[in-house]
Design an enzyme around this catalytic site. Sequence first.
Site, short mmCIF file in Angstrom:
data_model
loop_
_atom_site.label_atom_id
_atom_site.label_comp_id
_atom_site.label_asym_id
_atom_site.label_seq_id
_atom_site.Cartn_x
_atom_site.Cartn_y
_atom_site.Cartn_z
N CYS A 237 9.28 -9.34 -13.72
CA CYS A 237 9.25 -8.96 -15.08
C CYS A 237 10.47 -9.67 -15.77
O CYS A 237 10.34 -10.14 -16.74
CB CYS A 237 9.41 -7.47 -15.07
SG CYS A 237 7.81 -6.89 -14.89
N ARG B 43 8.00 -12.74 -6.45
CA ARG B 43 7.94 -13.48 -7.73
C ARG B 43 9.35 -13.77 -8.18
O ARG B 43 10.18 -12.82 -8.23
CB ARG B 43 7.11 -12.74 -8.88
CG ARG B 43 5.66 -12.87 -8.61
CD ARG B 43 4.71 -12.22 -9.47
NE ARG B 43 4.57 -10.86 -9.11
CZ ARG B 43 3.69 -9.94 -9.96
NH1 ARG B 43 3.13 -10.45 -10.81
NH2 ARG B 43 3.66 -8.50 -9.60
N GLY C 153 15.47 -11.15 -9.90
CA GLY C 153 14.07 -11.98 -9.72
C GLY C 153 13.05 -10.82 -10.07
O GLY C 153 13.27 -9.95 -10.78
N GLU D 83 4.74 -0.26 -19.98
CA GLU D 83 5.22 0.30 -18.84
C GLU D 83 6.62 -0.06 -18.26
O GLU D 83 7.02 -0.78 -18.25
CB GLU D 83 4.11 -0.06 -17.48
CG GLU D 83 4.29 0.47 -16.31
CD GLU D 83 4.43 2.14 -16.39
OE1 GLU D 83 3.34 2.97 -17.03
OE2 GLU D 83 5.17 2.88 -16.01
N PHE D 84 7.19 1.05 -17.80
CA PHE D 84 8.55 0.96 -17.47
C PHE D 84 8.77 1.39 -15.66
O PHE D 84 10.02 1.37 -15.36
CB PHE D 84 9.64 1.81 -18.24
CG PHE D 84 9.51 1.75 -19.73
CD1 PHE D 84 10.16 0.82 -20.23
CD2 PHE D 84 8.79 2.55 -20.53
CE1 PHE D 84 10.27 0.30 -21.54
CE2 PHE D 84 8.77 2.13 -22.03
CZ PHE D 84 9.40 1.22 -22.50
N THR E 150 2.86 -6.22 -20.39
CA THR E 150 3.96 -6.44 -21.33
C THR E 150 3.61 -7.73 -21.97
O THR E 150 3.31 -8.77 -21.76
CB THR E 150 5.40 -6.96 -20.54
OG1 THR E 150 5.46 -5.75 -19.69
CG2 THR E 150 6.58 -7.31 -21.23
#
Length: 441
Positions: free
Chosen positions: A261, A329, A258, A149-150, A121
């Site tokens: 991304c 993350r 969270g 990318e999704f 991204t």
Amino acid sequence: MRVTVVGTGYVGLVVGACLAETGSDVVCADVDAVKIGALQENRIPIYEPGLEELVERNQSQRRLVFTTDVGAAIRGAEVIFIAVGTPPDEDGSADLRHVLAVAETIGQHLTKEAVIVTKSTVPVGTAERVRAVVARAAQYPFHMCSNPEFLKEGAAVDDFMKPDRVVLGAESDHARSVMTELYAPFVRTGKPIIFMDIPSAEMTKYAANAMLATRISFMNEIAGLCERVGADVDLVRKGIGSDTRIGPSFLFPGPGYGGSCFPKDVKALIRTAHEHGTVLSVLDAVERSNQRQKRRLFEKLEAALGGNIRGTHIAVWGLAFKANTDDMREAPSISLIEALLAAGATVAAHDPAATHEGKRRLGDAIHYANSNYDALEGADALVIVTDWNEYRHPDFSRIKSTLRQPIVIDGRNLYSAERMRSLGFMYDSIGRVPTLETIRA
Ligand SMILES: NC(=O)c1ccc[n+]([C@@H]2O[C@H](COP(=O)([O-])OP(=O)(O)OC[C@H]3O[C@@H](n4cnc5c(N)ncnc54)[C@H](O)[C@@H]3O)[C@@H](O)[C@H]2O)c1
């Protein structure tokens, strides 16, 4: 087709394994020798359902190869995906150091005409920067392509194998035709490949994540208001989600978003706007709202304990930022645990997949329980942070008899408030009545 994927994290590994599964010859390269060593032995460094079988099968059939030699991986490739991390820089913008380092290696090692695909991204203009870096050393023609990318962690293999759509920013017929061929096996059910210019493809990814983060934050705020006015957010969610203009997805309130991304992509898009002399005021608010939401579970627990957190021992179910991943993350569990420790509590946590990641991030600051029930031993309250399936239908009498006080703060609305009250729990969740005060009265 001979494909190289540089970066074997959550995205690169899934992309590489899925492309190999459909018959491409894939070389996955990463600078992390430990990760590559493990992958060569079919040990998957992340928790992602279905991925291990894919890696094992395709590696044994030699369609999938792992290496730390990024240059060698690039030689002979017809398509090169850049799937390295783009963490937030200090000012919130995307740190492109890894992407540009890979671009330099690509330029030095191209041995034939290739399509270079930014899968990471990246902000608008990055493919152009990659092009310039590659061109400095490249001896062969190459074509840039942006292919955001999704996939969702926890359902990544399925998402890649059966995408809603494939977005491709390309500016040459060669790139378009190579990418159409590569993706053909994934869109056989008629899902579209949407071709566009490269800046629009780069922007599409940020706009998608920003929209999803906005929906979540919107519902978190509606949930907060539901609590105050005596409405039930789960009913409101169903009521609005059945409107086809709105749809039912991403309307679940919770402990704040969270993951790797949403937080970083929202920040990066805000930063991009600033750099271009404009303001994304909705996203500014989303970002602030999410920071507040990440305090909610702590505040609810504090209220349930009558303001006395110091000296308590708290059970936490769920460390991962969402179910079916071990990714922590920006996980709300971290905000909660840090607040609890700062306020003088001790914590026992359980997670079906993220214990190793918890230990890496939080060390021995907390206790890691082997089962969700073990975490309850000696605890004054239970807080549920992640919506793992195994937490959905627990033995409530065992929870009640093990906890020192029957307090459950449910950050995912897993249980019926009515049922919890009838079982004698002091139960609080997100956006629903009754609250703890009601129960106490
Ligand atoms: N995780 C997701 O759910 C998701 C979804 C869509 C898009 N993305 C985007 O995809 C990109 C990758 O995300 P991720 O979650 O897979 O990251 P990650 O941190 O899991 O993996 C990145 C990998 O790149 C490797 N790497 C870094 N520099 C390298 C170099 N110079 N050469 C070779 N390898 C190098 C790292 O060692 C690491 O293994 C990011 O831009 C992210 O925003 C992530």
